[in-house]
Design an enzyme around this catalytic site. Sequence first.
Site, PDB file in Angstrom:
ATOM      1  N   HIS A  25       4.398   5.675 -23.085  1.00 41.19           N
ATOM      2  CA  HIS A  25       3.214   5.716 -23.939  1.00 41.19           C
ATOM      3  C   HIS A  25       1.996   6.283 -23.209  1.00 41.19           C
ATOM      4  O   HIS A  25       0.990   6.617 -23.837  1.00 41.19           O
ATOM      5  CB  HIS A  25       2.902   4.309 -24.460  1.00 41.19           C
ATOM      6  CG  HIS A  25       2.459   4.286 -25.887  1.00 41.19           C
ATOM      7  ND1 HIS A  25       1.746   5.312 -26.477  1.00 41.19           N
ATOM      8  CD2 HIS A  25       2.632   3.355 -26.867  1.00 41.19           C
ATOM      9  CE1 HIS A  25       1.501   5.013 -27.734  1.00 41.19           C
ATOM     10  NE2 HIS A  25       2.021   3.845 -28.004  1.00 41.19           N
TER      11      HIS A  25
ATOM     12  N   ASP B  19       2.467   9.950 -27.600  1.00 43.10           N
ATOM     13  CA  ASP B  19       1.892   9.143 -28.671  1.00 43.10           C
ATOM     14  C   ASP B  19       2.994   8.673 -29.618  1.00 43.10           C
ATOM     15  O   ASP B  19       4.016   9.352 -29.805  1.00 43.10           O
ATOM     16  CB  ASP B  19       0.855   9.946 -29.453  1.00 43.10           C
ATOM     17  CG  ASP B  19      -0.368  10.274 -28.613  1.00 43.10           C
ATOM     18  OD1 ASP B  19      -0.664   9.491 -27.690  1.00 43.10           O
ATOM     19  OD2 ASP B  19      -1.008  11.312 -28.883  1.00 43.10           O
TER      20      ASP B  19
END
Length: 423
Positions: A395, A399
């Site tokens: 992450h 995204d």
Amino acid sequence: MGTHVIKMPDIGEGIAEVELSQWHVKVGDLVVEDQVLADVMTDKAMVDIPSPVHGKVIALGGQPGEVMAVGSVLISIEVEGAGNLKESDKPAPVAAKETLVAPKVEAVVESEPAAPRTAPVCQGPVVAREADERPLASPAVRKHALDLGIQLRLVRGSGPAGRVLHEDLEAYLAQGQSNASAPVAAAYAQRHDEEQIQVIGMRRKIAQRMQDATQRAAHFSYVEEIDVTAIEELRAHLNEKNGASRGKLTLLPFLVRALVVALRDFPQMNARYDDEAQVITRLGAVHVGVATQSDVGLMVPVVRHAEARSLWDSAAEISRLATAARNGKASRDELSGSTITLTSLGALGGIVSTPVLNLPEVAIVGVNKIVERPMVVKGQVVIRKMMNLSSSFDHRVVDGMDAALFIQAIRGLLEQPATLFVE
């Protein structure tokens, strides 16, 4: 008589030290030229150390699990003639002792061991375990046992920590079932034994990498359901038409192709992240790591330049690399350099998994098992072949929306397989 000293060799690529994983000889053993003496573990691969001479082992330079510097004394062998030992190289006198280590674990597909090593021998036809005790065994061995109708808990394992190998299944069958009822009473007896297993070699490297990945990356997972009925029909058709001449296709080469095509629109997934330098490197070449389970642990051989391979080329390379990894013969180059990883547990794949990233990569695509389920298609209930993709992403780099769109792109390609080949 003289002494020939074998020092820890320079494996290459700037490696200054390696871990001594396993001895295949002990003090007092007679060895021949090219016989494997020990296994050492680099960051990525297991490396055999052969003997360059005939002679008798008189001293071992380390214990399994010990990290040894390149150039340090690995083993001393008594040989005919003067040997190569200089006065300055003579080690301090040590008491001769036997180094007790577990026998080498051969991988899921066994290769012939170097002479004079022998195959593991089953110490008896059966062994009693508690009904809920899960024997140690690779997925391939478990499937083999299932195909043979053998209860793994009744088979004595000859691998490290009692791991059941393919040879143990064959030994169990060879012994026959005459003694199968003998351990029934023992199966219900209380047990109070304990066993401590040193985490060394490949298992230590796996543990370190998994811990490092979960501590450094911000993992998140995304699961999507895919209808693979059409791609399975295509695979069956191609195998029927070309299987005899070009080899059988599994689902993996189709998944590799889907990755290649989807990455054209999502290049951020085919990347490595150097979190120390804070640099993301996106790569044009698609080097797909294919997670492969072996009896010594998880390895990730790499299908290089998957973007330039046909289905059969990918299938042949996956098969070759998997065999090399399972036999412990994969080179360091074959086990490094991946840009994205594909992991599958095959028939044992379950319905959902949460794969751990193969750092410094930022994406890993996990394949679960195919099941037939009733689905509603155009208002009608029909039986379809369904499969989940359980994938994980970093992450810090990827995204959530991009991850979802990437997996949706793979889904579309697999559900409409003609699009895999439309440029």
